[in-house]
Design an enzyme around this catalytic site. Structure first.
Site, PDB file in Angstrom:
ATOM      1  N   GLY A  11       0.840  -1.200   0.000  1.00 18.33           N
ATOM      2  CA  GLY A  11       0.000   0.000   0.000  1.00 18.33           C
ATOM      3  C   GLY A  11       0.873   1.248   0.000  1.00 18.33           C
ATOM      4  O   GLY A  11       1.868   1.311   0.721  1.00 18.33           O
ATOM      5  N   ARG A  72       1.137  -5.233  -5.226  1.00 14.66           N
ATOM      6  CA  ARG A  72       1.237  -6.397  -4.327  1.00 14.66           C
ATOM      7  C   ARG A  72       1.423  -7.585  -5.270  1.00 14.66           C
ATOM      8  O   ARG A  72       0.491  -7.947  -5.981  1.00 14.66           O
ATOM      9  CB  ARG A  72      -0.030  -6.544  -3.500  1.00 14.66           C
ATOM     10  CG  ARG A  72      -0.321  -5.308  -2.609  1.00 14.66           C
ATOM     11  CD  ARG A  72      -1.479  -5.583  -1.673  1.00 14.66           C
ATOM     12  NE  ARG A  72      -2.025  -4.372  -1.095  1.00 14.66           N
ATOM     13  CZ  ARG A  72      -1.589  -3.790   0.033  1.00 14.66           C
ATOM     14  NH1 ARG A  72      -0.585  -4.310   0.682  1.00 14.66           N
ATOM     15  NH2 ARG A  72      -2.178  -2.703   0.489  1.00 14.66           N
ATOM     16  N   ASP A 103       5.061  -4.525   6.294  1.00 17.67           N
ATOM     17  CA  ASP A 103       5.487  -5.841   6.748  1.00 17.67           C
ATOM     18  C   ASP A 103       5.694  -6.839   5.592  1.00 17.67           C
ATOM     19  O   ASP A 103       6.730  -7.496   5.514  1.00 17.67           O
ATOM     20  CB  ASP A 103       4.421  -6.366   7.733  1.00 17.67           C
ATOM     21  CG  ASP A 103       4.827  -7.666   8.368  1.00 17.67           C
ATOM     22  OD1 ASP A 103       5.753  -7.655   9.195  1.00 17.67           O
ATOM     23  OD2 ASP A 103       4.238  -8.705   8.011  1.00 17.67           O
ATOM     24  N   THR A 125       4.386   2.729   5.471  1.00 10.47           N
ATOM     25  CA  THR A 125       2.981   2.308   5.557  1.00 10.47           C
ATOM     26  C   THR A 125       2.253   3.254   6.499  1.00 10.47           C
ATOM     27  O   THR A 125       2.829   3.675   7.509  1.00 10.47           O
ATOM     28  CB  THR A 125       2.833   0.864   6.076  1.00 10.47           C
ATOM     29  OG1 THR A 125       1.475   0.651   6.489  1.00 10.47           O
ATOM     30  CG2 THR A 125       3.727   0.550   7.265  1.00 10.47           C
ATOM     31  N   ASP A 127      -0.083   2.419   8.358  1.00 11.33           N
ATOM     32  CA  ASP A 127      -0.649   1.656   9.480  1.00 11.33           C
ATOM     33  C   ASP A 127       0.129   1.728  10.804  1.00 11.33           C
ATOM     34  O   ASP A 127      -0.429   1.435  11.852  1.00 11.33           O
ATOM     35  CB  ASP A 127      -0.794   0.181   9.083  1.00 11.33           C
ATOM     36  CG  ASP A 127      -1.954  -0.033   8.123  1.00 11.33           C
ATOM     37  OD1 ASP A 127      -2.752   0.905   7.943  1.00 11.33           O
ATOM     38  OD2 ASP A 127      -2.068  -1.134   7.566  1.00 11.33           O
ATOM     39  N   ASP A 129       2.310  -0.343  11.875  1.00 13.85           N
ATOM     40  CA  ASP A 129       2.125  -1.674  12.458  1.00 13.85           C
ATOM     41  C   ASP A 129       3.407  -2.503  12.509  1.00 13.85           C
ATOM     42  O   ASP A 129       3.348  -3.719  12.675  1.00 13.85           O
ATOM     43  CB  ASP A 129       1.045  -2.438  11.664  1.00 13.85           C
ATOM     44  CG  ASP A 129       1.395  -2.576  10.188  1.00 13.85           C
ATOM     45  OD1 ASP A 129       2.367  -1.938   9.740  1.00 13.85           O
ATOM     46  OD2 ASP A 129       0.700  -3.324   9.483  1.00 13.85           O
ATOM     47  N   ARG A 171      -5.824  -2.832   9.698  1.00  9.09           N
ATOM     48  CA  ARG A 171      -6.389  -4.187   9.769  1.00  9.09           C
ATOM     49  C   ARG A 171      -6.032  -4.875  11.075  1.00  9.09           C
ATOM     50  O   ARG A 171      -6.851  -5.540  11.683  1.00  9.09           O
ATOM     51  CB  ARG A 171      -5.868  -5.044   8.605  1.00  9.09           C
ATOM     52  CG  ARG A 171      -6.560  -4.763   7.318  1.00  9.09           C
ATOM     53  CD  ARG A 171      -5.842  -5.411   6.174  1.00  9.09           C
ATOM     54  NE  ARG A 171      -4.534  -4.778   5.954  1.00  9.09           N
ATOM     55  CZ  ARG A 171      -3.710  -5.057   4.969  1.00  9.09           C
ATOM     56  NH1 ARG A 171      -4.027  -5.999   4.122  1.00  9.09           N
ATOM     57  NH2 ARG A 171      -2.566  -4.427   4.815  1.00  9.09           N
ATOM     58  N   LEU A 214     -23.266  17.561  22.526  1.00 10.72           N
ATOM     59  CA  LEU A 214     -24.085  17.542  21.310  1.00 10.72           C
ATOM     60  C   LEU A 214     -23.662  16.445  20.332  1.00 10.72           C
ATOM     61  O   LEU A 214     -24.483  15.762  19.753  1.00 10.72           O
ATOM     62  CB  LEU A 214     -24.006  18.907  20.611  1.00 10.72           C
ATOM     63  CG  LEU A 214     -24.555  20.092  21.414  1.00 10.72           C
ATOM     64  CD1 LEU A 214     -24.342  21.388  20.650  1.00 10.72           C
ATOM     65  CD2 LEU A 214     -26.034  19.891  21.717  1.00 10.72           C
TER      66      LEU A 214
HETATM   67  O1  F6P Z   1      -1.623   0.447   3.538  1.00 10.09           O
HETATM   68  C1  F6P Z   1      -2.176  -0.415   4.506  1.00 10.09           C
HETATM   69  C2  F6P Z   1      -3.629  -0.532   4.267  1.00 10.09           C
HETATM   70  O2  F6P Z   1      -3.999   0.770   4.114  1.00 10.09           O
HETATM   71  C3  F6P Z   1      -4.540  -1.203   5.258  1.00 10.09           C
HETATM   72  O3  F6P Z   1      -4.865  -0.472   6.406  1.00 10.09           O
HETATM   73  C4  F6P Z   1      -5.728  -1.542   4.402  1.00 10.09           C
HETATM   74  O4  F6P Z   1      -6.546  -2.506   4.918  1.00 10.09           O
HETATM   75  C5  F6P Z   1      -5.059  -1.965   3.147  1.00 10.09           C
HETATM   76  O5  F6P Z   1      -3.858  -1.233   3.069  1.00 10.09           O
HETATM   77  C6  F6P Z   1      -5.867  -1.887   1.904  1.00 10.09           C
HETATM   78  O6  F6P Z   1      -5.071  -1.737   0.775  1.00 10.09           O
HETATM   79  P1  F6P Z   1      -5.350  -2.303  -0.684  1.00 10.09           P
HETATM   80  O7  F6P Z   1      -6.819  -2.269  -0.916  1.00 10.09           O
HETATM   81  O8  F6P Z   1      -4.584  -1.371  -1.549  1.00 10.09           O
HETATM   82  O9  F6P Z   1      -4.821  -3.689  -0.717  1.00 10.09           O
END
Ligand code: F6P
Length: 320
Positions: A11, A72, A103, A125, A127, A129, A171, A214
């Site tokens: 991502g 990916r 990762d 990233t 995330d 993470d 995630r 509110l």
């Molecule tokens: O970059 C990480 C992330 O944003 C996650 O939080 C998310 O679930 C995922 O990538 C979705 O990415 P894609 O739809 O591009 O595989």
């Protein structure tokens, strides 16, 4: 080492361009040839590789996304794909690569490293993470993007006396929800690392309503296993408060990187190039306590990310 490559994978994240720029310019400053590998590991297998110069990374520092593109790659997960990648690298004479990604991208790098290529992993990233580093490149920008959305959402939420669930990315890691939730004054923060109790969430909303509040912002990480529309319905049923949903999704992945992400990207890239230049072994570059760090790549990937329960509790106290 004189010939190095740089790729972005997985991502995309704001700050990846700043990292590519710094790899290219620091490499050239040391007299190295720097090759841009396009579309991550997929492009590596295909030989989508081009030498970069100072001007090929001009005017990209402030841009989100990645000029090298990203992917990916399923093919790279196979032994055949990895062997092919090694052959491509040897044809170009590239001995080391700076891999910018999360990762999965680092694990891909580890495979190459076990086949003789030196890998310097940069955590790119949104995330946040990765356990071995306090912060990843792109996280700060994503948090600020969410924060700015929450600021707008609060206005309309207050006007209509509604609750709004804001679903953010993450995630397995709730850091975006945690940081944007705390700094955005969310009433409830739901993350995959902590148990989630619908009654507690509703109790807090009712308590807020009773003291004249509110709006209600419920910050939910996507990794929390309840459908966001279902959650909104449950809240409406239990509190009587009209509840709306905003899913921020890919909005969080784009945008101009913050100063913090640009700084992180530049410093980490400098470190990666320095280590390649000195013929060091594969490393994962990070930041711990404000210092740029370099852990053995394989070891770094075994480090589990601790969830910051102090921040989680603070957010709760501040929003009671
Ligand atoms: O970059 C990480 C992330 O944003 C996650 O939080 C998310 O679930 C995922 O990538 C979705 O990415 P894609 O739809 O591009 O595989």
């Amino acid at each position: 080492m004189r010939k190095i490559g740089v790729l972005t994978s997985g991502g995309d994240a704001p700050g990846m361009n700043a990292a590519v720029r710094a790899v290219v310019r620091c490499g050239i400053a040391r007299g190295m040839e720097v090759y841009g590998i396009h579309r991550g590991y997929e492009g590596l297998i295909e030989g989508a590789i081009k030498e970069m110069d100072m001007s090929s990374v001009g005017d990209i520092l402030h841009r989100g996304g990645t000029i090298l593109r990203t992917a990916r790659s399923e093919r790279f997960r196979t032994e055949e794909g990895q062997k092919h990648a090694i052959n491509v690298l040897s044809a170009f004479g590239i001995e080391g690569i700076v891999v910018i990604g999360g990762d999965g991208s680092m694990r891909g790098g580890l495979e190459l490293s076990q086949r003789g290529i030196t890998i310097m992993g940069l955590p790119g990233t949104i995330d946040n993470d990765l356990g071995y580093t306090d912060y990843t490149i792109g996280f700060d920008t994503a948090v600020n993007t969410v924060l700015s959305a929450v600021t707008n959402i609060r206005d309309t939420s207050s006007s209509h006396e509604r609750a709004t669930i804001v679903e953010v990315m993450g995630r397995h890691c709730g850091d975006i929800a945690l940081y944007a939730g705390l700094t955005g004054g969310a009433d409830n923060i739901l993350v995959p690392e902590m148990p989630f109790d619908i009654n507690q969430v509703c109790k807090k909303i009712i308590q807020g309503k009773n003291r004249g509040k509110l709006h209600d912002i419920i910050m939910k990480a996507e990794g929390v296993e309840i459908d966001v529309q279902e959650l909104a319905q449950l809240i409406e049923d239990k509190t009587g408060k009209e509840t709306r949903v905003v899913i921020l999704a890919y909005l969080q992945r784009g945008g101009s990187p913050t100063a913090r992400d640009r700084m992180l990207a530049s410093q980490m890239a400098k470190k990666a190039v320095e280590l390649l230049y000195n013929d060091e072994e594969s490393k994962a570059i990070g930041i711990c306590g404000g210092e740029i760090t370099a852990y053995d790549l394989e070891t770094a990937l075994t480090i589990k990310r601790p969830f910051n329960t102090d921040l989680y509790e603070l957010a709760d106290v501040l929003s009671r």
